[in-house]
Scaffold this active site. Structure first.
Site, PDB file in Angstrom:
ATOM      1  N   GLU A 150       0.876  -1.254   0.039  1.00 53.19           N
ATOM      2  CA  GLU A 150       0.136  -0.156   0.024  1.00 53.19           C
ATOM      3  C   GLU A 150       0.944   1.164   0.009  1.00 53.19           C
ATOM      4  OE1 GLU A 150      -3.303   2.528   2.834  1.00 53.19           O
ATOM      5  OE2 GLU A 150      -2.040   0.835   3.635  1.00 53.19           O
ATOM      6  N   GLU A 249     -11.655   2.990   6.024  1.00 53.76           N
ATOM      7  CA  GLU A 249     -10.582   3.476   6.778  1.00 53.76           C
ATOM      8  C   GLU A 249     -10.758   4.878   7.043  1.00 53.76           C
ATOM      9  OE1 GLU A 249      -6.418   1.462   7.220  1.00 53.76           O
ATOM     10  OE2 GLU A 249      -6.249   3.486   5.920  1.00 53.76           O
TER      11      GLU A 249
END
Length: 271
Positions: A150, A249
């Site tokens: 990520e 998130e």
């Protein structure tokens, strides 16, 4: 087009509750069929298992351990001299993934060591990351688990994080060349570092293995005020045929439940 599916990131949502197992129950009660989390390693694993089994909630993603947080670590995958610790952390992540039947692990790259300049260590850190990802790919493939990398933005969130753009991540994945190591698209980070989301989604969609969402710049609910039109972005993912979960998130502006209206609106309009 199949409707998109959402999972609660219980490191960010339901933090009104101190315990992660309690957050699993809360996510299920709020209608989520899946959860993800950053680090569960301080939690009682049997208790997490009981919560997952009692609710039927799927655990779709966990991160590898961050390393020595007090010492400034945020992952070890690309950090010089920490290869053995990375492998130990991967073993621990696998233990939790097996117990929770989790099929995705975010393999955290880590930060540029203090006192060193990005350009001076970029090649060495990339080589280490490729080596560690190749090692992880072989281990994870035996378990049927996908590893994810990520990019985290270095403009606002973490100036020293090694992996900071989808372009850098895609180049690394090409060097690794393993089908079970994929790209994790956190829209918040991608927008801050590069923008151009429509083209980047199209370009990198074949290697995207997971998606996370939050508004920019506040990192709150997707329907809060900010730069991004999530009605458009979710439609774009639908049109590309995205089948995985979308991780929520973000930092709720109030209580977690009060901020879930955007998911209900999406589900209503997608029927």
């Amino acid at each position: 087009m199949a409707p998109l599916r959402f999972c609660a990131n219980i490191s960010w949502l339901f933090t009104e509750l101190p315990d992660f197992s309690q957050r699993i129950y809360a996510a299920a009660s709020a209608g989520f069929q899946a959860v993800e989390a950053a680090w569960l390693y301080d939690c009682d694993l049997p208790e997490l298992q009981r919560a997952r089994e009692a609710t039927g909630v799927e655990v779709v993603l966990i991160n590898t351990p961050p390393g020595d947080v007090k010492g400034g670590d945020l992952g070890l995958g690309a950090v010089p001299g920490r290869e053995a610790e990375f492998r130990q952390g991967l073993d621990l992540a696998l233990k939790y993934a097996r117990a929770l039947d989790c099929k995705r692990i975010h393999l955290m790259a880590g930060r540029i060591p203090v006192g060193l300049h990005r350009m001076a260590v970029a090649k060495e850190m990339e080589a280490i990351f490729v080596q560690n990802l190749t090692y992880a790919a072989d281990i994870l493939s035996k378990e049927g688990i996908t590893g994810l990398i990520e990019p985290i933005n270095t403009r606002i969130t973490d100036p020293r994080y090694f992996l900071d753009s989808p372009h850098q991540a895609a180049a690394i994945l090409e060097k690794v060349g393993k089908p079970n190591i994929k790209l994790q698209m956190d829209v918040f980070h991608w927008q801050i570092m590069d923008g151009n989301l429509t083209q980047n989604i199209h370009k990198y969609f074949p290697i995207i293995g997971h998606v996370q969402v939050a508004q920019v710049p506040g990192r709150n609910e997707p329907d809060s005020g900010g730069e991004l039109s999530y009605s458009y972005l979710l439609k774009t993912l639908e049109e590309h045929g995205y089948q995985g979960y979308i991780g929520c998130e973000y930092k709720p502006r109030g209580s977690t439940k009060e901020g879930l209206g955007w998911i209900k609106d999406y589900c209503t309009h997608s029927q």
